[in-house]
Motif scaffolding. Structure first.
Motif, mmCIF file in Angstrom:
data_model
loop_
_atom_site.group_PDB
_atom_site.id
_atom_site.type_symbol
_atom_site.label_atom_id
_atom_site.label_comp_id
_atom_site.label_asym_id
_atom_site.label_seq_id
_atom_site.Cartn_x
_atom_site.Cartn_y
_atom_site.Cartn_z
ATOM 1 N N VAL A 178 0.867 -1.183 0.000
ATOM 2 C CA VAL A 178 0.000 0.000 0.000
ATOM 3 C C VAL A 178 0.905 1.234 0.000
ATOM 4 C CG1 VAL A 178 -1.848 1.234 1.192
ATOM 5 C CG2 VAL A 178 -1.723 -1.272 1.332
ATOM 6 N N PRO A 179 0.980 1.935 -1.122
ATOM 7 C CA PRO A 179 1.850 3.109 -1.174
ATOM 8 C C PRO A 179 1.254 4.284 -0.417
ATOM 9 C CG PRO A 179 0.648 2.900 -3.232
ATOM 10 C CD PRO A 179 0.303 1.688 -2.393
ATOM 11 N N GLY A 180 2.116 5.170 0.050
ATOM 12 C CA GLY A 180 1.644 6.402 0.665
ATOM 13 C C GLY A 180 0.962 7.265 -0.378
ATOM 14 N N GLY A 181 0.078 8.116 0.052
ATOM 15 C CA GLY A 181 -0.613 9.013 -0.869
ATOM 16 C C GLY A 181 -1.538 8.289 -1.829
ATOM 17 N N LEU A 182 -2.068 7.165 -1.382
ATOM 18 C CA LEU A 182 -2.958 6.379 -2.231
ATOM 19 C C LEU A 182 -4.171 7.213 -2.618
ATOM 20 C CD1 LEU A 182 -2.990 3.396 -3.186
ATOM 21 C CD2 LEU A 182 -4.488 2.922 -1.268
ATOM 22 N N PRO A 183 -4.448 7.348 -3.921
ATOM 23 C CA PRO A 183 -5.584 8.170 -4.338
ATOM 24 C C PRO A 183 -6.920 7.489 -4.032
ATOM 25 C CG PRO A 183 -4.560 7.151 -6.246
ATOM 26 C CD PRO A 183 -3.710 6.803 -5.052
ATOM 27 N N ASN A 184 -7.960 8.278 -3.927
ATOM 28 C CA ASN A 184 -9.288 7.737 -3.632
ATOM 29 C C ASN A 184 -9.743 6.716 -4.668
ATOM 30 O OD1 ASN A 184 -9.624 9.161 -1.275
ATOM 31 N ND2 ASN A 184 -10.666 10.870 -2.257
ATOM 32 N N ASP A 185 -9.361 6.910 -5.939
ATOM 33 C CA ASP A 185 -9.801 5.944 -6.948
ATOM 34 C C ASP A 185 -9.145 4.576 -6.732
ATOM 35 O OD1 ASP A 185 -7.379 7.079 -7.833
ATOM 36 O OD2 ASP A 185 -7.885 6.790 -9.944
ATOM 37 N N LEU B 201 -8.800 3.215 -3.751
ATOM 38 C CA LEU B 201 -9.699 2.588 -2.772
ATOM 39 C C LEU B 201 -10.983 2.134 -3.442
ATOM 40 C CD1 LEU B 201 -9.124 5.047 0.194
ATOM 41 C CD2 LEU B 201 -8.064 2.807 -0.202
ATOM 42 N N ASP B 202 -11.503 2.941 -4.352
ATOM 43 C CA ASP B 202 -12.690 2.537 -5.104
ATOM 44 C C ASP B 202 -12.403 1.288 -5.935
ATOM 45 O OD1 ASP B 202 -14.167 4.658 -4.104
ATOM 46 O OD2 ASP B 202 -13.759 5.948 -5.830
ATOM 47 N N ALA B 203 -11.231 1.256 -6.584
ATOM 48 C CA ALA B 203 -10.853 0.114 -7.415
ATOM 49 C C ALA B 203 -10.692 -1.141 -6.560
ATOM 50 C CB ALA B 203 -9.566 0.415 -8.176
ATOM 51 N N LEU B 204 -10.232 -0.981 -5.335
ATOM 52 C CA LEU B 204 -10.060 -2.125 -4.445
ATOM 53 C C LEU B 204 -11.406 -2.767 -4.114
ATOM 54 C CD1 LEU B 204 -7.961 -3.770 -2.937
ATOM 55 C CD2 LEU B 204 -8.203 -2.178 -1.025
ATOM 56 N N THR B 205 -12.449 -1.966 -3.996
ATOM 57 C CA THR B 205 -13.774 -2.530 -3.702
ATOM 58 C C THR B 205 -14.332 -3.318 -4.887
ATOM 59 O OG1 THR B 205 -15.021 -0.567 -4.403
ATOM 60 C CG2 THR B 205 -14.305 -0.650 -2.095
ATOM 61 N N ARG B 206 -13.857 -3.007 -6.091
ATOM 62 C CA ARG B 206 -14.324 -3.700 -7.296
ATOM 63 C C ARG B 206 -13.399 -4.825 -7.739
ATOM 64 N NH1 ARG B 206 -14.677 1.595 -8.502
ATOM 65 N NH2 ARG B 206 -12.942 1.482 -9.956
ATOM 66 N N ALA B 207 -12.203 -4.888 -7.177
ATOM 67 C CA ALA B 207 -11.208 -5.871 -7.603
ATOM 68 C C ALA B 207 -11.614 -7.283 -7.196
ATOM 69 C CB ALA B 207 -9.850 -5.524 -6.999
ATOM 70 N N ASP B 208 -11.188 -8.245 -7.977
ATOM 71 C CA ASP B 208 -11.387 -9.660 -7.646
ATOM 72 C C ASP B 208 -10.255 -10.059 -6.699
ATOM 73 O OD1 ASP B 208 -11.625 -12.397 -7.480
ATOM 74 O OD2 ASP B 208 -11.887 -12.691 -9.642
ATOM 75 N N LEU B 209 -10.479 -9.851 -5.412
ATOM 76 C CA LEU B 209 -9.431 -10.077 -4.420
ATOM 77 C C LEU B 209 -9.018 -11.542 -4.335
ATOM 78 C CD1 LEU B 209 -10.639 -7.663 -1.610
ATOM 79 C CD2 LEU B 209 -8.893 -7.270 -3.357
#
Length: 73
Positions: free
Chosen positions: A25-32, A34-42
Motif C-alpha cells: 500500500v503506497p503512501g498518498g494512495l488516491p481515492n480511486d 480505494l474505489d478500485a479495491l472494492t471492485r477488484a477480484d481479491l
C-alpha cells in the motif's frame, strides 16, 4: 509470522507468510485506488501461485488498477 513493514512514512507492506502473499500500500494512495479495491477480484489477486512463488499485490497508478506480480519462491 505475518508482519507489517513500514517503508518510511510512504508505504506499508502487509505480509501473509503462510499463503505467500504480500499487499503493498503506497503512501498518498488516491481515492480511486480505494474505489478500485472494492471492485477488484481479491480472490484472484491473492490466489496462491501454483509453483509456490510469492504473490505481491500492488497499485498501478498508470493503469489505475490493482495488479498481481509473482516472484520466484
Amino acid at each position: 509470522m505475518d508482519q507489517v513493514a513500514y517503508f518510511g512514512a510512504k508505504s506499508i507492506l502487509v505480509v501473509e507468510e503462510r499463503a505467500g502473499v504480500s499487499f503493498l500500500v503506497p503512501g498518498g494512495l488516491p481515492n480511486d485506488a480505494l474505489d478500485a479495491l472494492t471492485r477488484a477480484d481479491l480472490m484472484a489477486l491473492a490466489a496462491p501461485d501454483p509453483e509456490d512463488g510469492k504473490v505481491v499485490i500492488w497499485w498501478d497508478g498508470d493503469s489505475r488498477e490493482w495488479r498481481r506480480s509473482v516472484e520466484a519462491g
